[in-house]
Design a protein around this motif. Sequence first.
Motif, PDB file in Angstrom:
ATOM      1  N   ALA A 322       6.889   5.321  -1.403  1.00 11.54           N
ATOM      2  CA  ALA A 322       6.161   6.369  -0.670  1.00 11.54           C
ATOM      3  C   ALA A 322       6.880   7.711  -0.800  1.00 11.54           C
ATOM      4  O   ALA A 322       6.246   8.760  -0.973  1.00 11.54           O
ATOM      5  CB  ALA A 322       6.024   5.971   0.801  1.00 11.54           C
ATOM      6  N   ALA A 323       8.198   7.654  -0.740  1.00 12.20           N
ATOM      7  CA  ALA A 323       8.977   8.899  -0.768  1.00 12.20           C
ATOM      8  C   ALA A 323       8.805   9.647  -2.088  1.00 12.20           C
ATOM      9  O   ALA A 323       9.019  10.855  -2.154  1.00 12.20           O
ATOM     10  CB  ALA A 323      10.448   8.577  -0.517  1.00 12.20           C
ATOM     11  N   LYS A 324       8.406   8.932  -3.133  1.00 11.17           N
ATOM     12  CA  LYS A 324       8.289   9.576  -4.445  1.00 11.17           C
ATOM     13  C   LYS A 324       6.913  10.196  -4.702  1.00 11.17           C
ATOM     14  O   LYS A 324       6.703  10.847  -5.718  1.00 11.17           O
ATOM     15  CB  LYS A 324       8.582   8.533  -5.543  1.00 11.17           C
ATOM     16  N   GLN A 325       5.952   9.947  -3.819  1.00 10.63           N
ATOM     17  CA  GLN A 325       4.596  10.425  -4.086  1.00 10.63           C
ATOM     18  C   GLN A 325       4.451  11.911  -3.733  1.00 10.63           C
ATOM     19  O   GLN A 325       5.162  12.414  -2.863  1.00 10.63           O
ATOM     20  CB  GLN A 325       3.564   9.595  -3.307  1.00 10.63           C
ATOM     21  N   PRO A 326       3.511  12.579  -4.372  1.00  5.97           N
ATOM     22  CA  PRO A 326       3.330  14.013  -4.094  1.00  5.97           C
ATOM     23  C   PRO A 326       2.502  14.247  -2.822  1.00  5.97           C
ATOM     24  O   PRO A 326       2.018  15.346  -2.585  1.00  5.97           O
ATOM     25  CB  PRO A 326       2.569  14.499  -5.335  1.00  5.97           C
ATOM     26  N   TYR A 327       2.264  13.230  -2.051  1.00  2.00           N
ATOM     27  CA  TYR A 327       1.539  13.348  -0.774  1.00  2.00           C
ATOM     28  C   TYR A 327       2.272  12.470   0.220  1.00  2.00           C
ATOM     29  O   TYR A 327       3.090  11.621  -0.150  1.00  2.00           O
ATOM     30  CB  TYR A 327       0.080  12.881  -0.924  1.00  2.00           C
ATOM     31  N   ASP A 328       1.953  12.687   1.487  1.00  5.02           N
ATOM     32  CA  ASP A 328       2.605  11.892   2.531  1.00  5.02           C
ATOM     33  C   ASP A 328       1.700  10.716   2.890  1.00  5.02           C
ATOM     34  O   ASP A 328       0.512  10.912   3.187  1.00  5.02           O
ATOM     35  CB  ASP A 328       2.860  12.767   3.770  1.00  5.02           C
ATOM     36  N   VAL A 329       2.259   9.521   2.857  1.00  7.57           N
ATOM     37  CA  VAL A 329       1.415   8.346   3.142  1.00  7.57           C
ATOM     38  C   VAL A 329       1.038   8.270   4.623  1.00  7.57           C
ATOM     39  O   VAL A 329       0.208   7.453   5.019  1.00  7.57           O
ATOM     40  CB  VAL A 329       2.098   7.026   2.712  1.00  7.57           C
ATOM     41  N   LEU A 330       1.652   9.119   5.445  1.00 14.40           N
ATOM     42  CA  LEU A 330       1.269   9.152   6.867  1.00 14.40           C
ATOM     43  C   LEU A 330       0.149  10.159   7.113  1.00 14.40           C
ATOM     44  O   LEU A 330      -0.263  10.364   8.250  1.00 14.40           O
ATOM     45  CB  LEU A 330       2.487   9.508   7.727  1.00 14.40           C
ATOM     46  N   ASP A 331      -0.328  10.781   6.066  1.00  9.00           N
ATOM     47  CA  ASP A 331      -1.374  11.799   6.176  1.00  9.00           C
ATOM     48  C   ASP A 331      -2.718  11.125   5.884  1.00  9.00           C
ATOM     49  O   ASP A 331      -2.973  10.682   4.758  1.00  9.00           O
ATOM     50  CB  ASP A 331      -1.063  12.909   5.154  1.00  9.00           C
ATOM     51  N   ALA A 332      -3.565  11.045   6.901  1.00  8.37           N
ATOM     52  CA  ALA A 332      -4.829  10.310   6.759  1.00  8.37           C
ATOM     53  C   ALA A 332      -5.852  11.035   5.895  1.00  8.37           C
ATOM     54  O   ALA A 332      -6.951  10.515   5.669  1.00  8.37           O
ATOM     55  CB  ALA A 332      -5.425  10.019   8.142  1.00  8.37           C
ATOM     56  N   THR A 333      -5.526  12.218   5.408  1.00  6.12           N
ATOM     57  CA  THR A 333      -6.469  12.875   4.495  1.00  6.12           C
ATOM     58  C   THR A 333      -6.143  12.521   3.037  1.00  6.12           C
ATOM     59  O   THR A 333      -6.705  13.115   2.114  1.00  6.12           O
ATOM     60  CB  THR A 333      -6.454  14.418   4.662  1.00  6.12           C
ATOM     61  N   LYS A 334      -5.212  11.591   2.853  1.00  3.32           N
ATOM     62  CA  LYS A 334      -4.827  11.201   1.496  1.00  3.32           C
ATOM     63  C   LYS A 334      -5.084   9.713   1.267  1.00  3.32           C
ATOM     64  O   LYS A 334      -4.923   8.901   2.180  1.00  3.32           O
ATOM     65  CB  LYS A 334      -3.324  11.466   1.266  1.00  3.32           C
ATOM     66  N   LEU A 335      -5.483   9.381   0.034  1.00  2.00           N
ATOM     67  CA  LEU A 335      -5.608   7.971  -0.326  1.00  2.00           C
ATOM     68  C   LEU A 335      -4.525   7.627  -1.336  1.00  2.00           C
ATOM     69  O   LEU A 335      -3.837   8.508  -1.854  1.00  2.00           O
ATOM     70  CB  LEU A 335      -6.993   7.659  -0.877  1.00  2.00           C
ATOM     71  N   ILE A 336      -4.407   6.354  -1.600  1.00  2.00           N
ATOM     72  CA  ILE A 336      -3.470   5.909  -2.624  1.00  2.00           C
ATOM     73  C   ILE A 336      -4.301   5.317  -3.756  1.00  2.00           C
ATOM     74  O   ILE A 336      -4.994   4.307  -3.556  1.00  2.00           O
ATOM     75  CB  ILE A 336      -2.500   4.862  -2.048  1.00  2.00           C
TER      76      ILE A 336
END
Length: 719
Positions: A322-336
């Motif tokens: 998660a730390a390496k992604q360009p988005y925050d996984v705690l941000d509900a406006t983002k998908l994986i």
Amino acid sequence: MAKPPKHTAGKTAPALDHALHDHQPGAGHAAYATTAGNGGETHQDAPTGAPAEAYLTDNFGHRLADNQNSLKAGARGPALLEDFVLREKIFHFDHERIPERIVHARGSGAHGVFEVTKAIPELTKAGLFQEAGKTCPVFARFSTVAGGAGSVDTPRDVRGFAVKFYTDEGNWDLVGNNIPVFFIQDAIKFPDLIHSVKMEADRGYPQAASAHDTFWDFVGLMPESMHMIMWAMSDRAIPRTLRMMEGFGVHTFRLVNAEGEGRFVKFHWKPVQGMESLIWDEAVKIAGADPDFHRRDLHESIASGAFPAWDLGVQVFDEAWAAKQPYDVLDATKLIPEEDVPVEIVGRMTLNRNVDNFFAETEQVAFLPSNVIPGIDFSNDPLLQGRLFSYLDTQKSRLGTTNFHQIPINAPKCPFHNMQRDGLMQTLVPKGRANYEPNSLDEAGEDSGPRASQDTGFTSFRENGERNDPTEKVRVRADLFADHYSQAALFFHSQTESEQAHMASALVFELSKVSLEHVRARVLSRLRNVDESLAARVADGLAMDLPEKAPAARKLVKMKPSDALSIQKQAKATFAGRKVGILFAQGSDKATIDELRQGIEKAGGTAFLVAPKVGGIAVKGGTLKADGQLDGSPSVMFDAVASVLMPDEAAKLAQQGAAVQWFMDAYGHCKTIAHCPGTQVILDKAGVEKDDGVVPNADLLKVGPVRHFAREPKVRALA
Ligand code: HDD
């Protein structure tokens, strides 16, 4: 007169529309027989000897003879208040609606089963996922977001996708949508988002539509909504049927295994039927042709045995990824993207039973994102965190009671026991008195109720190391909180001797009322940590041996006594706000009474005249009216007492219990007693001995309405 209803003797009992459902609480529920009527001329009637359910009753079980006509004063007269049949029926009807959901008001639900297809014990300790083939009942509800309960099924809108798993370890509610992201990042914006999309506040329209000023105004000012807008403007927002859409848990959750290792997870529902959407023009036309298109489709599919099913998938990843992604996984406006973390299918949900009653089940179902089971935990997604409060809260206003969990559709199917009690619409009848914990009632052979279990109970994932959150979630108290006695001792040692005696006596009184001997002994063992002499006095007062001293979790700290903690050390000799009772009778000297009264009032106090009779009494120097009669004005009502009596009247009063008691109590309660010489005869009878607080009337102002605790050992035995 209307004709009496025709009896259709010999006919079979009418079919029951509503069989009792097995998980409905209690037998004897109202089961409604069908009747047909035409203004009371003819209607079906339950034949004598029919099964009990065939008889129409009121809510209290009384069989009804007529369901067509109200009770009137003559055929053309007004209805009678006495008509409990009419009143109950109308009363109940008047209250049939409950507040609709603030969002997702329009929804359709069904029962089903969830089956694990792939065990994932390495990811979660949740009992449900320990072996393939394990099943649990589910209830799913699909909904639109913006429209009211009676709105159409096919507007452009997000669809709710909420599933309640009734697991062996309690309910797990996965309350998601058919879109994997959300409009906002923080729950604090949810009321604004919803206000903007619902019908506009001043005009009450548009209903169930996002195509209007306020919604797009909000969107334009909230750039974080742009990703969700892409989805909402796509064909995902006009699904062909509820059966043909995906579902998403949206937030990043966490799976925790038996070793306590946590991994992040996103939940996905993949429709076995495949995905399909409407063309916008279709959606518009369907809204007119069949506003219930989705609800009907779901109902009919299940009724015909074409059970819709979804596979449950998980995207699992860890903190480092998660730390390496360009988005925050705690941000509900983002998908994986699934290409980055594939969706692994772990189970299948099949909806195989329509509800028996829409209101009882679909309307009353209460989903709570806070319903998780051991092995599934939350993340710090700020949108999720707000939801954890909101859903529990909303059920209270929607369903009207904190006991909404007892409604069959919401109740877990595993046992539940706790010490929550009472409240509106309580239907459980807990036995015994163990409604608090800790308790040691079992030591006396009583049921002591359930207990928490560190081994099997839900424990929150220890978050140490989570990105941006160095704090841990723990259910512990800081070390210094473990000193429970130092300040108890400080308080005791700050009291005067008489205050300490009061405390010892209070403890003796309270504990003498305790019938559980082990409880008395335990309290004594703790008192030894506060003060050994106090414990010894209380033990003596109870005629008990001193038990072993209870171990203290921390060493006591000796603290300097504080005078501020003592009432007696702070007591003020003031008349301000105090009331003095002045006893007088026939022939008393008015001038003395007036002088006393004026002195008290000047000092800020109140003088209250008490006499054997309240009307005008002839006194020396005129007539005086009492404020209260002696029997109704005992000395306990006053802060100090005074008396102005002629010897002959005092002698008469000395024969009256109320008068003797007046002084006896004032003396026993350590109050100032000011008196004239004539009163002595009553004082003697009352056992009042001279001391600093028993003074001539002339000294009242000097002494003041204070307590004379030095007197106390003479009037009562204290522990
Ligand atoms: Fe919500 C109902 C889904 C954010 C507050 N929500 C509700 C339902 C679904 C969702 C499916 C209907 C449940 C049912 O069928 O009874 N909600 C979501 C999703 C969200 C979300 C997927 C974001 C990822 N919701 C959200 C936030 C809040 C709420 C941020 C408030 C802070 N939602 C509610 C609510 C409702 C609700 C007001 C209305 C009725 C109910 O809860 O039971 O509490």
